[in-house]
Design an enzyme around this catalytic site. Structure first.
Site, PDB file in Angstrom:
ATOM      1  N   GLN A  42       0.802  -1.220   0.000  1.00  0.00           N
ATOM      2  CA  GLN A  42       0.000   0.000   0.000  1.00  0.00           C
ATOM      3  C   GLN A  42       0.841   1.279   0.000  1.00  0.00           C
ATOM      4  O   GLN A  42       0.440   2.275  -0.573  1.00  0.00           O
ATOM      5  CB  GLN A  42      -0.971  -0.008   1.180  1.00  0.00           C
ATOM      6  CG  GLN A  42      -2.148   0.889   0.912  1.00  0.00           C
ATOM      7  CD  GLN A  42      -3.041   1.138   2.105  1.00  0.00           C
ATOM      8  OE1 GLN A  42      -3.789   2.079   2.090  1.00  0.00           O
ATOM      9  NE2 GLN A  42      -2.984   0.343   3.123  1.00  0.00           N
ATOM     10  N   VAL A  67      -6.174   0.091  -3.165  1.00  0.00           N
ATOM     11  CA  VAL A  67      -7.333  -0.445  -3.890  1.00  0.00           C
ATOM     12  C   VAL A  67      -8.462   0.578  -4.054  1.00  0.00           C
ATOM     13  O   VAL A  67      -9.409   0.321  -4.792  1.00  0.00           O
ATOM     14  CB  VAL A  67      -7.886  -1.730  -3.233  1.00  0.00           C
ATOM     15  CG1 VAL A  67      -6.916  -2.881  -3.391  1.00  0.00           C
ATOM     16  CG2 VAL A  67      -8.250  -1.502  -1.763  1.00  0.00           C
ATOM     17  N   ILE A  95      -7.397  -8.294   1.860  1.00  0.00           N
ATOM     18  CA  ILE A  95      -7.376  -6.880   2.259  1.00  0.00           C
ATOM     19  C   ILE A  95      -8.632  -6.541   3.043  1.00  0.00           C
ATOM     20  O   ILE A  95      -9.735  -6.949   2.658  1.00  0.00           O
ATOM     21  CB  ILE A  95      -7.304  -6.007   0.976  1.00  0.00           C
ATOM     22  CG1 ILE A  95      -5.873  -5.996   0.454  1.00  0.00           C
ATOM     23  CG2 ILE A  95      -7.810  -4.606   1.225  1.00  0.00           C
ATOM     24  CD1 ILE A  95      -5.737  -5.269  -0.852  1.00  0.00           C
ATOM     25  N   TYR A 159     -16.471  -6.334  16.488  1.00  0.00           N
ATOM     26  CA  TYR A 159     -16.120  -6.497  15.073  1.00  0.00           C
ATOM     27  C   TYR A 159     -16.981  -5.532  14.238  1.00  0.00           C
ATOM     28  O   TYR A 159     -16.595  -5.111  13.155  1.00  0.00           O
ATOM     29  CB  TYR A 159     -16.318  -7.953  14.641  1.00  0.00           C
ATOM     30  CG  TYR A 159     -15.377  -8.389  13.555  1.00  0.00           C
ATOM     31  CD1 TYR A 159     -14.040  -8.678  13.836  1.00  0.00           C
ATOM     32  CD2 TYR A 159     -15.809  -8.517  12.241  1.00  0.00           C
ATOM     33  CE1 TYR A 159     -13.181  -9.077  12.836  1.00  0.00           C
ATOM     34  CE2 TYR A 159     -14.953  -8.917  11.238  1.00  0.00           C
ATOM     35  CZ  TYR A 159     -13.642  -9.195  11.543  1.00  0.00           C
ATOM     36  OH  TYR A 159     -12.798  -9.588  10.540  1.00  0.00           O
ATOM     37  N   LYS A 166     -17.791  -7.955   5.759  1.00  0.00           N
ATOM     38  CA  LYS A 166     -17.550  -9.361   5.400  1.00  0.00           C
ATOM     39  C   LYS A 166     -18.817  -9.993   4.812  1.00  0.00           C
ATOM     40  O   LYS A 166     -18.724 -10.855   3.939  1.00  0.00           O
ATOM     41  CB  LYS A 166     -17.055 -10.154   6.612  1.00  0.00           C
ATOM     42  CG  LYS A 166     -15.662  -9.746   7.088  1.00  0.00           C
ATOM     43  CD  LYS A 166     -14.606  -9.859   5.992  1.00  0.00           C
ATOM     44  CE  LYS A 166     -13.190  -9.719   6.521  1.00  0.00           C
ATOM     45  NZ  LYS A 166     -12.194  -9.607   5.436  1.00  0.00           N
ATOM     46  N   THR A 197      -2.420 -11.341  13.566  1.00  0.00           N
ATOM     47  CA  THR A 197      -1.780 -10.528  12.525  1.00  0.00           C
ATOM     48  C   THR A 197      -1.918  -9.058  12.905  1.00  0.00           C
ATOM     49  O   THR A 197      -2.627  -8.724  13.859  1.00  0.00           O
ATOM     50  CB  THR A 197      -2.470 -10.742  11.157  1.00  0.00           C
ATOM     51  OG1 THR A 197      -3.826 -10.299  11.273  1.00  0.00           O
ATOM     52  CG2 THR A 197      -2.439 -12.196  10.714  1.00  0.00           C
TER      53      THR A 197
HETATM   54  P1  NAP Z   1      -2.735  -7.920   7.661  1.00  0.00           P
HETATM   55  O1  NAP Z   1      -1.465  -8.672   7.638  1.00  0.00           O
HETATM   56  O2  NAP Z   1      -2.753  -6.638   8.431  1.00  0.00           O
HETATM   57  O3  NAP Z   1      -3.231  -7.698   6.165  1.00  0.00           O
HETATM   58  C1  NAP Z   1      -4.238  -6.749   5.803  1.00  0.00           C
HETATM   59  C2  NAP Z   1      -3.787  -6.104   4.531  1.00  0.00           C
HETATM   60  O4  NAP Z   1      -4.792  -5.229   3.953  1.00  0.00           O
HETATM   61  C3  NAP Z   1      -2.558  -5.224   4.757  1.00  0.00           C
HETATM   62  O5  NAP Z   1      -1.568  -5.575   3.830  1.00  0.00           O
HETATM   63  C4  NAP Z   1      -3.117  -3.829   4.520  1.00  0.00           C
HETATM   64  O6  NAP Z   1      -2.162  -2.883   4.150  1.00  0.00           O
HETATM   65  C5  NAP Z   1      -4.091  -4.124   3.410  1.00  0.00           C
HETATM   66  N1  NAP Z   1      -4.909  -2.950   3.087  1.00  0.00           N
HETATM   67  C6  NAP Z   1      -5.754  -2.274   3.906  1.00  0.00           C
HETATM   68  N2  NAP Z   1      -6.273  -1.215   3.238  1.00  0.00           N
HETATM   69  C7  NAP Z   1      -5.768  -1.241   1.976  1.00  0.00           C
HETATM   70  C8  NAP Z   1      -5.918  -0.436   0.809  1.00  0.00           C
HETATM   71  N3  NAP Z   1      -6.731   0.650   0.781  1.00  0.00           N
HETATM   72  N4  NAP Z   1      -5.229  -0.762  -0.316  1.00  0.00           N
HETATM   73  C9  NAP Z   1      -4.402  -1.822  -0.327  1.00  0.00           C
HETATM   74  N5  NAP Z   1      -4.206  -2.621   0.747  1.00  0.00           N
HETATM   75  C10 NAP Z   1      -4.877  -2.344   1.890  1.00  0.00           C
HETATM   76  O7  NAP Z   1      -3.886  -8.822   8.334  1.00  0.00           O
HETATM   77  P2  NAP Z   1      -4.510 -10.246   7.934  1.00  0.00           P
HETATM   78  O8  NAP Z   1      -5.112 -10.764   9.196  1.00  0.00           O
HETATM   79  O9  NAP Z   1      -3.543 -11.059   7.186  1.00  0.00           O
HETATM   80  O10 NAP Z   1      -5.719  -9.820   6.999  1.00  0.00           O
HETATM   81  C11 NAP Z   1      -5.909 -10.316   5.687  1.00  0.00           C
HETATM   82  C12 NAP Z   1      -7.369 -10.652   5.465  1.00  0.00           C
HETATM   83  O11 NAP Z   1      -7.712 -11.772   6.281  1.00  0.00           O
HETATM   84  C13 NAP Z   1      -8.334  -9.539   5.810  1.00  0.00           C
HETATM   85  O12 NAP Z   1      -9.388  -9.523   4.840  1.00  0.00           O
HETATM   86  C14 NAP Z   1      -8.886 -10.002   7.145  1.00  0.00           C
HETATM   87  O13 NAP Z   1     -10.165  -9.466   7.434  1.00  0.00           O
HETATM   88  C15 NAP Z   1      -8.941 -11.491   6.904  1.00  0.00           C
HETATM   89  N6  NAP Z   1      -9.092 -12.307   8.098  1.00  0.00           N
HETATM   90  C16 NAP Z   1      -8.181 -12.250   9.090  1.00  0.00           C
HETATM   91  C17 NAP Z   1      -8.346 -13.026  10.212  1.00  0.00           C
HETATM   92  C18 NAP Z   1      -7.361 -12.975  11.353  1.00  0.00           C
HETATM   93  O14 NAP Z   1      -7.706 -13.365  12.462  1.00  0.00           O
HETATM   94  N7  NAP Z   1      -6.153 -12.508  11.116  1.00  0.00           N
HETATM   95  C19 NAP Z   1      -9.447 -13.895  10.322  1.00  0.00           C
HETATM   96  C20 NAP Z   1     -10.361 -13.941   9.283  1.00  0.00           C
HETATM   97  C21 NAP Z   1     -10.184 -13.142   8.169  1.00  0.00           C
HETATM   98  P3  NAP Z   1      -1.773  -1.773   5.287  1.00  0.00           P
HETATM   99  O15 NAP Z   1      -1.012  -2.521   6.340  1.00  0.00           O
HETATM  100  O16 NAP Z   1      -0.993  -0.775   4.534  1.00  0.00           O
HETATM  101  O17 NAP Z   1      -3.056  -1.190   5.809  1.00  0.00           O
END
Ligand code: NAP
Length: 259
Positions: A42, A67, A95, A159, A166, A197
């Protein structure tokens, strides 16, 4: 014979912030299966974090992408396809974002702007990036995966608007799957249990959520990011050739429990 072999296939991975990111766990599996990858970040601060990670898998093209920027989305997908031999076989969309204050108070107090931002970044971005990918998907088809969470279906306190986002994301998975099926493009989601994360730690009481899952899930443990990676590899691969519009729970079974 079907095997998980991505040699000769290439794709774009959105959402690696650091080595703990679920997108990185998916990318590692795809790399081990032989896929050619490129990544987006980003902002410049994140590029510095990604460079050493990507070196670990032998290097890959990196592109800056917010995005929310339509012109940038189209430019980046064109540039990514050009770097990867003119084709994009898969897209990993990992994301999500909501303003921090929207994840602290009551859902009742969600602001108009907070609601818009959460749904735009976390759900509309799947529609927009999938649209940007389609022109580069080879004739034999391709695959898209996104990451969702159980708060789309059930109430997870704090949440808040991310649950709404979601729910919209999961609906978008089904709608895109229906429209892109005839073109041979499958669209699926992994509904992951909590993994520590950067984004997850921004959710109020996240440590308690981890402990709750350990206590209540059939498998009596939390999941590993690697397990999200493996399930995503499956959905992206030919092993899942008959699966589209699916939300696959990777949560040690937590979602089946009533109490
Ligand atoms: P993460 O490592 O913080 O990844 C989230 C990513 O989204 C980051 O790279 C962030 O970049 C990016 N992002 C946010 N706004 C953006 C934008 N405008 N343009 C481009 N990129 C953007 O956390 P994660 O847990 O792996 O999350 C990934 C996905 O998994 C998310 O959809 C999350 O909801 C989902 N998820 C996570 C969990 C969990 O417990 N970890 C459980 C279920 C689902 P920046 O750092 O620059 O903001």
């Amino acid at each position: 014979m079907i095997s998980v072999n991505f040699q000769g296939r290439s794709g774009i991975v959105l959402g690696v912030a650091n080595k703990r990111s679920l997108a990185w766990a998916i990318a590692q599996q795809m790399h081990q299966a032989g896929a050619s990858l490129c990544f987006t970040y980003q902002n410049e601060r994140l590029r510095a974090k990604m460079e050493p990670l990507v070196e670990d898998i032998g290097g890959a093209p990196l592109f800056q992408l917010d995005v929310n920027d339509d012109a940038q989305v189209d430019e980046v997908f064109a540039a990514a396809a050009a770097e990867l031999g003119g084709r994009l076989d898969f897209l990993v969309h990992s994301i999500a974002f909501a303003p921090r204050e929207e994840l602290e108070g009551d859902f009742l107090d969600t602001s108009r702007e907070g609601f818009r931002i959460a749904l735009e970044v976390s759900a509309y971005s799947l529609v927009r990036t999938t649209r940007a990918m389609v022109p580069y998907v080879p004739e034999q088809g391709g695959s898209v995966i996104t990451l969702t969470y159980l708060a789309s279906e059930r109430v997870v306190p704090k949440y808040n608007v991310m649950g709404s986002a979601k729910a919209a994301l999961e609906h978008s998975v089904r709608q895109l799957a229906a429209e892109l099926g005839p073109r041979g493009i499958r669209v699926n989601a992994v509904s992951a249990g909590p993994v520590s994360t950067l984004s997850a730690r921004g959710i109020g009481g996240f440590t308690d959520i981890l402990a709750h899952y350990r206590e209540k899930s059939p498998m009596k443990r939390n999941i590993e990011a690697e397990e999200v990676g493996k399930a995503s590899l499956f959905l992206l691969s030919d092993l899942a050739s008959g699966i589209t519009g699916e939300i696959l729970h990777v949560d040690a079974g937590y979602n089946i429990m009533a109490i």
